[in-house]
Design a protein around this motif. Structure first.
Motif: not given
Ligand code: SF4
Lengths: 457, 514
Positions: B9, B12, B15, B33
Motif C-alpha cells: 500500500n 502504491k 507511486n 488507497i
C-alpha cells in the motif's frame, strides 16, 4: 553546633534547598532549639494567617510542622498555634476554610480560636499594676488575649512578602496581629488636614506596634524569605510575583531579625519608618553593629525584591482613573488594597464599571468626566465639597427647553479615615449593582454561605 | 520486515504521489488507497494532499527523508530507506540503501542531533541528496505495528482508536521511535506522557468517547488549498471501515472554490441527510494544535491562560471559524430571546473567553502559589474489573503557578458511607508523607461524565434540566466531596440549583461585546 553565648542579639541567615533544611541548620547555629525552649514549656506558635487562602498569604505549613517537631523534641508540655487575620475574617472562618484545627490536632497541637478564647477571658485579665505604669501600654495589654500572655514561650513564624507601608512584612508587624482586628485598626474622626500633613497614620501605627513589642517579646523569630511575594503584596494579587530566595532568617530578637531581613532583601533600613522609630526610642538593638549575624554574607546575597507600587496610578485597574491630592499613608494603604483586590478578584466587573474616577486625599484634581465619581475617605469628601462635579446640567421642558443645574447622582462616597476595605466593597456593590458586578456578587454569595458573620462576633 | 500489505500500500502511495507530481491529471485519479496505519480507504489524491499540506505543518516542512530501522539494543542498523520528495512532505520514491551508509560509531540515539548531522553528510556524499530529517524505528516498533496491522481491518471504531493510541503511548514511553530534528508534536507527547506518568492516551480517549453522543457526524475540514470531509458514524460496534469515511469534495461532486461556507454546508447536507454537519477552518485547528505542541512542562499558568483564551475564542467564533448545519438553536436570536425572558443570558457567541481562564488566577489565591491538591477519581470502573483500578488518586504539587509534580499515592479503601471522615483522614495521612495537603477532593466518575456531557459536548444546547441535574450531582456528597470544604462548594451545597446557575452564568458569558 556553634557555641553561642552573646549578649548581643543573634541572627542567622541560612541558605538551603528547603525551608526546613534552612531552619534546622539555622537553629543549629544558634545553639539548637534547647537554647530557646525548655522541657514542659507551654509554647505559642504565632504564624502568618492573613486570609483564608493559601501560601504565601499565610505561613508555609511545612515549615510550621518542622518547628512543631523541634518543640516536641524539646519535650514541651503543650503547643498552641494561631493568629488573627489581617482583614475581617474570624479565626474560626479561616479554620473552616483551611481545615487547620483538624490538621494540627493530628499533630498534637491546638489551633486556637482566638476570638472565642479572647471573649472568654477578657474580663478576667489581672494586670500587674506595677508592671505597666503607662496607661496606654496598660490598655494595650488588656487587648492581648490572655492565652498569649500566659504561655512560657512565643515562637514567631513570619512569612515575608513585600508590604506597601513597611517595605516588607516585618516580624514586629506580624506580632501586631496578636491584637484582635478591631484593636489593630487606627481611625480618626477629625483634624484630617493635620493628619495628612504629619502623616499621622503611619506614626501612630508604628508607635502602637512598638508599644506592643514592649509587652510581648517572642523567644525565637523566623523570617521566612525562602519564597516571597514581590511587586505586589503582601496578599496574592494579580501582579504579585513569587520569588524563590532559598533563604531563611532566624533570630532570638524580633527587631534584630527584621533589620537583617531588610538588609538581606536590599532595602534601606534608614528609610523604614518602623526601624527609624525604634532607633529614636532607643529600642535595642539600636545599631546594626549591635547584632551578631551568622551564615550568609549579606553583601553578597543580592536578593533585591521588587517593591510595591509607591504610586496608586501604577496599579492600573482598568477603567479606574486615580485623581490624587495630598493623602496620608492610611488612605494610600487602603486604596492600594482596594485597587489590587479589584484587579485580582474582579477582572470582569472592571470591564463593566465604565469610566470611574477615584478621588483621594486633600484637593484632588477635578475629573473631566462627571460620571461614577468615587470619593475615597474623609479628606476627599470634605475637600471636594465645592467642586463643579457635584452639579450637572440637565435640559428641562418640552416646548421651551431650558438648561438647569441639578445634583449629580453619579457620585458615591466611602466614609472613614481611612475607609475600610469592607465598606469600600459594599459601597461599590450598592452603587453599580449586582448586574454590573457578577464577580463581586458571587464573592458576596460565597461569604454568605460561609456564615462569616456568624463567626465574626 | 514490515507487514507486506502495508508495504504494498505504501509503495502504491509513493507511486501515486510521483504520478500526481509528474503527469497524472487530478481527474484521472480514482483508485482507493488505504491511509497508512489505518484500515480506512480513500482516494489517492487525498493522501497526496495530506502529505502535502499536513505533514509539513506537523512534522517537517523540508525535503527528503531517511528511515532507519535499528536493532532493539540500538547496536545494529538493520535497514535504511531513502524517500525522495519533490515538494516538502510528499515522498515519491522508495530506495533501500546499504546499511553501511551509516557509520555505527557515529550514530547513536542518545545523541540524535549529531547523528542526524552525520547521516545527512553521508547521504549527501553518496547520493547527492540532502535529507531534511531522519525517522528511526526500533525493531520492536515494527513488530508491534505488524501485530496491530494484522487485525486492524476487523477492529471497531473504538478498538481502532484505542489500539492506535496504545501503540503511540508505548512507543513514546519506551522510546521505540525517534525523529530528528524532533518535531514539536513529538516533544509535546514525550513531555506529556512523562509528566502524567500514570495516564494513558487511551484513558483520555475513553473518557471522551463514552460521553460523546453517538450521532452521525460529518466534519468538513476546510481550507482554500485543500479541504476534506470526514463522515463519522461512531457506534462502537461497527468496523472502522464502515464508520469512518473520508472524501475529497470532488468525490461528492461539490466545487468548494465556487461556494461560500453556508452553501458548502447545504450541499454537503444534501449528500448526507440526517447528519450533523460541521465546517471547521483547518488553519485555525492547526494554529491551536501548534500552540499546544509548543507547551513546555511544567506548564506555566500564564501560558495555559493564553491558550485557553484562544481555545475559547474559537468556540465563540461560530460562523466565522466554525459552522454547523443545522445551526444550533442557541444561536438563533428568537430562541435566545425566549431564554432571556426566563432570566438567562446564554449567548454562546459571547462566551467570556478572557474571563474564564482568569479563574486560574483565583485558584492561586485559594490554594496558594505553592500547593498540594489530592484528587480521588472515584468509582472509575464500577463493574469492578479486577484488572483495572477502581479509584485513582492523584496528588498535584504546584510551585509558583505551575504544576511541578504529579504523584499517585495509594490510599486504603475509601469508606463510601463515611466519606467526609474518610477524606479528612486521608488528608492527614498523606500530609505525613508528602507535606501539608491543602485539599482532598473526591469526585465520582458519574459526575465527571455528567460535566463532560452537559458542559463540554452539549455546550451548544441550553438544556436547563440536564445542566441543573449536573449541579444537583455536584451538591450530592456521593458524587463530590472535599475536605476542607471550599467556599464555592459550600455555596453550591447550600443554594438551590437555579440560583447557582443564575449567579455563575454572568461570569461565563459576557454582557457586551468588547
Ligand atoms: S481621610 Fe485618608 S488621607 Fe485623609 S487623613 Fe484620613 S486616612 Fe489620611
Amino acid at each position: 553546633m556553634t557555641k553561642v553565648d552573646s549578649k548581643k542579639p543573634l541572627v542567622v541567615v541560612m541558605k538551603g534547598d528547603t525551608p526546613q533544611e534552612c531552619l534546622i541548620n539555622g537553629l543549629d547555629k544558634l545553639g539548637g532549639i534547647s537554647k530557646f525552649i525548655k522541657k514542659d514549656d507551654v509554647v505559642f506558635l504565632k504564624t502568618t494567617l492573613r486570609l483564608p487562602f493559601g501560601f504565601p498569604n499565610n505561613s508555609n505549613i511545612d515549615l510550621v510542622d518542622k518547628i512543631i517537631l523541634e518543640c516536641k523534641k524539646a519535650e514541651v508540655k503543650k503547643i498552641f498555634i494561631g493568629a488573627y487575620s489581617s482583614l475581617d475574617f474570624s479565626t474560626k472562618s479561616i479554620d473552616l476554610i483551611l481545615g487547620l484545627s483538624s490538621y494540627f490536632e493530628n499533630k498534637g497541637v491546638e489551633f486556637v480560636n482566638l476570638d472565642e478564647r479572647y471573649e472568654l477571658v477578657s474580663n478576667d485579665i489581672k494586670i500587674d499594676e506595677n508592671e505597666y505604669s503607662n496607661e496606654k501600654i496598660k490598655d494595650l495589654r488588656n487587648q492581648i488575649p490572655e492565652l498569649i500572655l500566659n504561655v512560657d514561650k512565643i515562637i514567631l513564624i513570619n512569612q515575608i512578602n513585600i508590604h506597601p507601608l513597611f517595605m516588607c512584612d516585618l516580624s514586629l508587624l506580624n506580632l501586631y496581629s496578636i491584637l484582635p482586628p478591631k484593636f489593630q485598626k487606627i481611625n480618626y474622626t477629625h483634624n484630617f488636614k493635620e493628619i495628612v500633613q504629619n502623616n499621622q497614620y503611619i506614626k501612630d501605627l508604628v508607635l502602637k506596634i512598638i508599644d506592643l513589642y514592649s509587652i510581648v517579646k517572642p523567644t525565637l523569630v523566623i523570617n521566612d524569605i525562602f519564597y516571597a511575594l514581590e511587586k505586589a503584596g503582601p496578599f496574592i494579587y494579580k501582579d504579585s510575583k513569587l520569588k524563590k530566595n532559598n533563604i531563611l532568617i532566624v533570630g532570638n530578637d524580633a527587631l534584630a531579625t527584621d533589620i537583617i531581613t531588610l538588609k538581606s532583601l536590599g532595602f534601606d533600613i534608614e528609610k523604614n519608618p518602623l526601624i527609624l522609630e525604634c532607633k529614636k526610642q532607643a529600642v535595642n538593638p539600636n545599631n546594626f553593629d549591635d547584632i551578631k549575624c551568622y551564615g550568609e554574607d549579606l553583601d553578597e546575597l543580592d536578593l533585591n525584591l521588587i517593591p510595591c507600587y509607591s504610586n496608586l496610578d501604577q496599579i492600573r485597574a482598568q477603567n479606574i482613573t486615580i485623581h490624587s491630592g495630598e493623602y496620608c499613608s492610611g488612605c494610600y494603604h487602603k486604596a492600594y488594597e482596594l485597587l489590587n483586590f479589584i484587579k485580582t478578584l474582579l477582572p470582569k466587573d472592571l470591564k463593566y464599571l465604565k469610566e470611574c474616577s477615584l478621588l483621594i486625599g486633600l484637593n484632588p484634581p477635578e475629573p473631566m468626566n462627571k460620571k461614577n465619581i468615587l470619593l475615597f475617605g474623609e479628606c476627599a469628601k470634605i475637600a471636594t465639597q465645592n467642586y463643579d462635579f457635584h452639579k450637572v446640567s440637565k435640559i428641562k421642558g418640552f416646548r421651551k427647553k431650558k438648561e438647569i443645574q441639578v445634583q449629580n447622582k453619579a457620585i458615591f462616597k466611602i466614609d472613614g479615615c481611612p475607609p475600610s476595605l469592607k465598606d469600600s466593597f459594599c459601597k461599590i456593590y450598592d452603587y453599580f449593582g449586582k448586574k454590573n458586578l457578577p464577580e463581586l456578587n458571587l464573592i458576596y454569595k460565597l461569604l454568605d454561605s460561609l456564615d462569616i458573620s456568624k463567626y465574626n462576633k | 520486515m514490515i507487514n507486506e500489505k502495508f508495504l504494498n500500500n505504501w509503495l502504491k502511495i509513493l507511486n501515486y504521489n510521483n504520478k500526481i507530481n509528474e503527469s497524472l491529471e487530478i481527474d484521472e485519479i480514482t483508485e482507493k488507497i488505504t491511509i497508512p496505519f489505518t484500515p480506512i480507504d480513500v482516494n489517492a489524491l487525498l493522501i497526496y494532499n495530506f502529505f502535502k499540506y499536513l505533514y509539513p505543518e506537523i512534522i517537517n516542512d523540508q525535503q527528503n527523508v531517511l528511515d532507519i530501522i535499528i536493532s532493539n539494543d540500538k547496536e545494529k542498523i538493520l535497514d535504511t530507506i531513502l524517500y525522495e520528495t519533490k515538494e516538502p512532505g510528499v515522498p515519491i520514491s522508495y530506495e533501500k540503501l546499504n546499511t553501511n551508509i551509516i557509520k555505527s560509531r557515529k550514530f547513536s540515539t542518545e545523541n540524535l542531533e549529531e547523528s542526524f548531522f552525520n547521516v545527512q553528510k553521508r547521504v549527501l556524499k553518496k547520493k547527492e541528496l540532502r535529507i531534511s530529517h531522519i525517522r528511526i524505528f526500533k525493531e520492536e516498533f515494527i513488530e508491534i505495528l505488524n501485530k496491530y496491522l494484522k487485525k486492524s481491518d476487523d477492529l471497531s471504531f473504538h478498538e481502532f482508536f484505542i489500539s492506535l493510541l496504545e501503540i503511540i503511548d508505548k512507543s513514546i514511553r519506551e522510546k521505540l521511535f525517534f525523529i530528528s530534528p524532533k518535531p514539536n508534536l513529538l516533544s509535546f507527547l514525550e513531555d506529556f506522557l512523562q509528566f502524567f506518568n500514570n495516564f494513558h492516551l487511551s484513558t483520555i480517549f475513553e473518557l471522551l468517547f463514552r460521553n460523546i453522543s453517538k450521532d452521525n457526524y460529518v466534519i468538513i475540514f476546510y481550507s482554500r488549498a485543500f479541504s476534506f470531509i470526514v463522515k463519522l458514524n461512531i457506534k462502537s460496534t461497527k468496523k472502522v471501515k464502515n464508520c469512518i469515511k473520508i472524501f475529497n469534495p470532488r468525490d461528492l461532486e461539490i466545487e468548494f472554490d465556487k461556494l461560500d461556507k453556508h452553501e458548502i454546508l447545504k450541499k454537503v447536507n444534501m449528500k448526507f441527510k440526517n447528519n450533523l454537519i460541521y465546517l471547521i477552518e483547518q488553519g485555525q485547528i492547526l494554529r491551536i494544535l501548534n500552540e499546544l505542541f509548543e507547551f513546555e512542562f511544567p506548564i506555566q499558568k500564564e501560558k495555559l491562560n493564553l491558550f485557553l483564551q484562544k481555545l475559547l475564542f474559537q468556540f465563540r467564533s461560530f460562523q466565522s471559524n466554525w459552522y454547523r448545519h443545522p445551526p444550533p438553536k442557541m444561536y438563533r436570536a428568537f430562541y435566545r430571546f425566549l431564554i432571556r425572558l426566563l432570566g438567562f443570558n446564554y449567548n454562546l457567541k459571547k462566551i467570556s473567553h478572557w474571563a474564564i481562564p482568569e479563574l486560574l488566577y483565583k485558584s492561586d489565591l485559594i490554594f496558594g502559589m505553592n500547593s498540594k491538591i489530592v484528587l480521588i477519581l472515584y468509582n472509575l470502573n464500577p463493574e469492578k474489573d479486577p484488572e483495572k483500578k477502581n479509584n485513582v488518586v492523584i496528588l498535584l504539587e504546584t510551585e509558583n503557578n505551575a504544576v511541578t509534580n504529579i504523584y499517585y499515592p495509594s490510599i486504603d479503601t475509601l469508606e463510601e458511607k463515611n466519606t467526609k471522615i474518610s477524606i479528612k483522614t486521608i488528608r492527614n495521612e498523606l500530609s505525613t508523607e508528602y507535606g501539608y495537603i491543602n485539599i482532598v477532593i473526591k469526585i465520582d466518575k458519574f459526575l465527571i461524565d455528567l460535566i463532560i456531557q452537559n458542559f463540554i459536548f452539549k455546550f451548544t444546547k441550553f438544556q436547563l434540566f440536564s445542566k441543573l441535574k449536573t449541579i444537583r450531582a455536584i451538591k450530592n456528597e456521593k458524587y463530590l466531596s472535599m475536605y476542607p470544604e471550599m467556599p464555592i462548594y459550600k455555596f453550591i451545597k447550600k443554594s438551590n440549583s437555579l440560583k447557582i446557575f443564575k449567579t455563575i452564568l454572568p461570569i461565563l458569558i459576557d454582557k457586551h461585546e468588547f
